[in-house]
Motif scaffolding. Sequence first.
Motif, PDB file in Angstrom:
ATOM      1  N   ALA A 124       0.862  -1.184   0.000  1.00 31.47           N
ATOM      2  CA  ALA A 124       0.000   0.000   0.000  1.00 31.47           C
ATOM      3  C   ALA A 124       0.891   1.223   0.000  1.00 31.47           C
ATOM      4  CB  ALA A 124      -0.932  -0.006   1.209  1.00 31.47           C
ATOM      5  N   ARG A 125       0.294   2.377  -0.301  1.00 32.58           N
ATOM      6  CA  ARG A 125       1.037   3.641  -0.253  1.00 32.58           C
ATOM      7  C   ARG A 125       0.708   4.443   0.999  1.00 32.58           C
ATOM      8  NH1 ARG A 125       5.410   5.113  -2.573  1.00 32.58           N
ATOM      9  NH2 ARG A 125       4.705   7.279  -2.630  1.00 32.58           N
ATOM     10  N   HIS A 126      -0.516   4.290   1.489  1.00 32.29           N
ATOM     11  CA  HIS A 126      -0.952   5.048   2.656  1.00 32.29           C
ATOM     12  C   HIS A 126      -1.767   4.131   3.562  1.00 32.29           C
ATOM     13  CE1 HIS A 126       0.220   8.671   0.439  1.00 32.29           C
ATOM     14  NE2 HIS A 126      -0.493   8.209  -0.573  1.00 32.29           N
ATOM     15  N   ALA A 127      -1.626   4.318   4.875  1.00 33.22           N
ATOM     16  CA  ALA A 127      -2.336   3.473   5.830  1.00 33.22           C
ATOM     17  C   ALA A 127      -2.820   4.297   7.010  1.00 33.22           C
ATOM     18  CB  ALA A 127      -1.429   2.344   6.319  1.00 33.22           C
ATOM     19  N   LEU A 128      -3.951   3.908   7.556  1.00 34.97           N
ATOM     20  CA  LEU A 128      -4.458   4.464   8.801  1.00 34.97           C
ATOM     21  C   LEU A 128      -4.214   3.452   9.907  1.00 34.97           C
ATOM     22  CD1 LEU A 128      -7.851   6.168   7.849  1.00 34.97           C
ATOM     23  CD2 LEU A 128      -5.974   7.245   9.130  1.00 34.97           C
ATOM     24  N   VAL A 129      -3.526   3.889  10.951  1.00 32.94           N
ATOM     25  CA  VAL A 129      -3.247   3.042  12.110  1.00 32.94           C
ATOM     26  C   VAL A 129      -3.934   3.685  13.304  1.00 32.94           C
ATOM     27  CG1 VAL A 129      -1.475   1.977  13.541  1.00 32.94           C
ATOM     28  CG2 VAL A 129      -1.021   2.410  11.111  1.00 32.94           C
ATOM     29  N   ILE A 130      -4.836   2.947  13.934  1.00 34.68           N
ATOM     30  CA  ILE A 130      -5.701   3.502  14.970  1.00 34.68           C
ATOM     31  C   ILE A 130      -5.577   2.673  16.243  1.00 34.68           C
ATOM     32  CG2 ILE A 130      -8.088   4.151  15.530  1.00 34.68           C
ATOM     33  CD1 ILE A 130      -8.539   3.783  12.365  1.00 34.68           C
ATOM     34  N   GLY A 131      -5.539   3.341  17.374  1.00 38.14           N
ATOM     35  CA  GLY A 131      -5.679   2.684  18.667  1.00 38.14           C
ATOM     36  C   GLY A 131      -6.962   3.184  19.293  1.00 38.14           C
ATOM     37  N   ALA A 132      -7.867   2.284  19.661  1.00 31.54           N
ATOM     38  CA  ALA A 132      -9.170   2.703  20.193  1.00 31.54           C
ATOM     39  C   ALA A 132      -9.608   1.730  21.279  1.00 31.54           C
ATOM     40  CB  ALA A 132     -10.219   2.762  19.079  1.00 31.54           C
ATOM     41  N   GLU A 133     -10.052   2.282  22.401  1.00 39.05           N
ATOM     42  CA  GLU A 133     -10.473   1.438  23.516  1.00 39.05           C
ATOM     43  C   GLU A 133     -11.654   2.058  24.261  1.00 39.05           C
ATOM     44  OE1 GLU A 133      -9.250  -1.436  23.721  1.00 39.05           O
ATOM     45  OE2 GLU A 133      -7.055  -1.483  23.661  1.00 39.05           O
ATOM     46  N   LYS A 134     -12.560   1.206  24.690  1.00 38.83           N
ATOM     47  CA  LYS A 134     -13.609   1.580  25.631  1.00 38.83           C
ATOM     48  C   LYS A 134     -13.378   0.759  26.898  1.00 38.83           C
ATOM     49  CE  LYS A 134     -18.559   2.478  26.112  1.00 38.83           C
ATOM     50  NZ  LYS A 134     -19.931   2.308  25.536  1.00 38.83           N
ATOM     51  N   MET A 135     -12.399   1.201  27.693  1.00 39.83           N
ATOM     52  CA  MET A 135     -12.014   0.455  28.883  1.00 39.83           C
ATOM     53  C   MET A 135     -13.117   0.462  29.937  1.00 39.83           C
ATOM     54  SD  MET A 135      -9.125  -0.774  28.033  1.00 39.83           S
ATOM     55  CE  MET A 135      -8.623  -1.503  29.591  1.00 39.83           C
ATOM     56  N   SER A 136     -14.002   1.463  29.882  1.00 37.32           N
ATOM     57  CA  SER A 136     -15.093   1.509  30.865  1.00 37.32           C
ATOM     58  C   SER A 136     -16.030   0.311  30.734  1.00 37.32           C
ATOM     59  CB  SER A 136     -15.884   2.815  30.727  1.00 37.32           C
ATOM     60  OG  SER A 136     -16.436   2.954  29.429  1.00 37.32           O
ATOM     61  N   LEU A 149      -7.710   3.726  37.263  1.00 33.55           N
ATOM     62  CA  LEU A 149      -6.682   3.885  36.237  1.00 33.55           C
ATOM     63  C   LEU A 149      -7.245   4.122  34.843  1.00 33.55           C
ATOM     64  CD1 LEU A 149      -4.336   0.897  37.213  1.00 33.55           C
ATOM     65  CD2 LEU A 149      -4.061   3.308  37.847  1.00 33.55           C
ATOM     66  N   LEU A 150      -8.437   3.597  34.544  1.00 28.93           N
ATOM     67  CA  LEU A 150      -8.832   3.351  33.161  1.00 28.93           C
ATOM     68  C   LEU A 150      -9.697   4.454  32.571  1.00 28.93           C
ATOM     69  CD1 LEU A 150      -9.681  -0.426  33.640  1.00 28.93           C
ATOM     70  CD2 LEU A 150      -7.520   0.580  32.876  1.00 28.93           C
ATOM     71  N   GLY A 151      -9.531   4.692  31.257  1.00 33.15           N
ATOM     72  CA  GLY A 151     -10.306   5.682  30.524  1.00 33.15           C
ATOM     73  C   GLY A 151     -10.574   5.204  29.106  1.00 33.15           C
ATOM     74  N   ASP A 152     -11.336   5.999  28.369  1.00 33.92           N
ATOM     75  CA  ASP A 152     -11.741   5.663  27.000  1.00 33.92           C
ATOM     76  C   ASP A 152     -11.202   6.698  26.009  1.00 33.92           C
ATOM     77  OD1 ASP A 152     -13.272   3.671  28.227  1.00 33.92           O
ATOM     78  OD2 ASP A 152     -15.088   4.906  28.234  1.00 33.92           O
ATOM     79  N   GLY A 153     -11.054   6.293  24.752  1.00 36.82           N
ATOM     80  CA  GLY A 153     -10.642   7.237  23.715  1.00 36.82           C
ATOM     81  C   GLY A 153     -10.016   6.539  22.535  1.00 36.82           C
ATOM     82  N   ALA A 154      -9.539   7.326  21.581  1.00 42.13           N
ATOM     83  CA  ALA A 154      -8.923   6.794  20.364  1.00 42.13           C
ATOM     84  C   ALA A 154      -7.932   7.789  19.803  1.00 42.13           C
ATOM     85  CB  ALA A 154      -9.993   6.475  19.306  1.00 42.13           C
TER      86      ALA A 154
END
Length: 308
Positions: A124-136, A149-154
């Motif tokens: 590929a030439r371009h890629a989206l790399v995402i980290g996403a969590e709903k720890m709640s 300790l825990l929170g949510d977001g991306a």
Amino acid sequence: MPGTRIAALGHYQPSRVLTNADLAWIRQRTGIATRRIADEDESVTDMAAAAAAKALAASGLAPAEIGLVTVATCTAIDRCPSIAAQVAARLGIPAAVCFDLNNGCAGFTTALACADHSLKAGAARHALVIGAEKMSDVTDWSDRSTCVLLGDGAGAALISATETDHEGIGPVVWGSDPTRGDAVRLQHAWQPKFAQEGQTVFRWATTELPAIAENACHRAGIATTDLAAVVTHQANLRIIEALTRRLDLRDDVVIARDVVDSGNTSAASVPIALSKLVERGEAPSGAPMLLFTFGGGLSWAGQVVTCP
């Protein structure tokens, strides 16, 4: 073989703020003051797509130019279609390869390395790399040692192949110690709850990981004193400060401490912290930064990247 670089970043956090007053807990032990908690109907996909949309917009690329989408997460409820495929659908990305990756808190830099390798191989030439969590969703609110300790977001990074072999994303140093894999747990199929052996994780992170972080710099051909910024997994402030004290860093190096405001967001913690750091202009464009994650497995992954 082409090089790669981080072309753009983006992050998303829920609007709801949970303070220590809400938990009747003290900041001194963890260094965490607040964390963001998603609404009940706000999903991992919602947060991942919001962060990815910001990175895509900042890059100036068209959705059709994205050839790979990967989401690092350990809290996705959906098994198929993947979160990555759902993000691609929402952003109008027509034909990219899409997959989710679960390496716990080390997920984002693991996914970044996988995407980096794919781009360098010409897939590929371009890629989206995402980290996403709903720890709640997986927080045990009766466990006072972990619920604070825990929170949510991306957070998301758009990476692109370059015309030269310039190492905008350096070689990854990654691995695991599965003999201690039960030190961080998210188990039981129907109602998984986050649990960990806090002291085991703290000793491991602060005594064994500094040498691995130094090796990531060595593989990139730089010394730790060359770093302009260090973005580690935002586990808790005590671990971040103890780990970075073991590295030979300049006095003016920027150390990400987003955990104070965001809590531990697992695979989302490094891309959120990195996106905020760059957004605030805390590291100059072109400067070397160390990304280093660690957690369940016990796994680790890290690389030196050039600040976009």
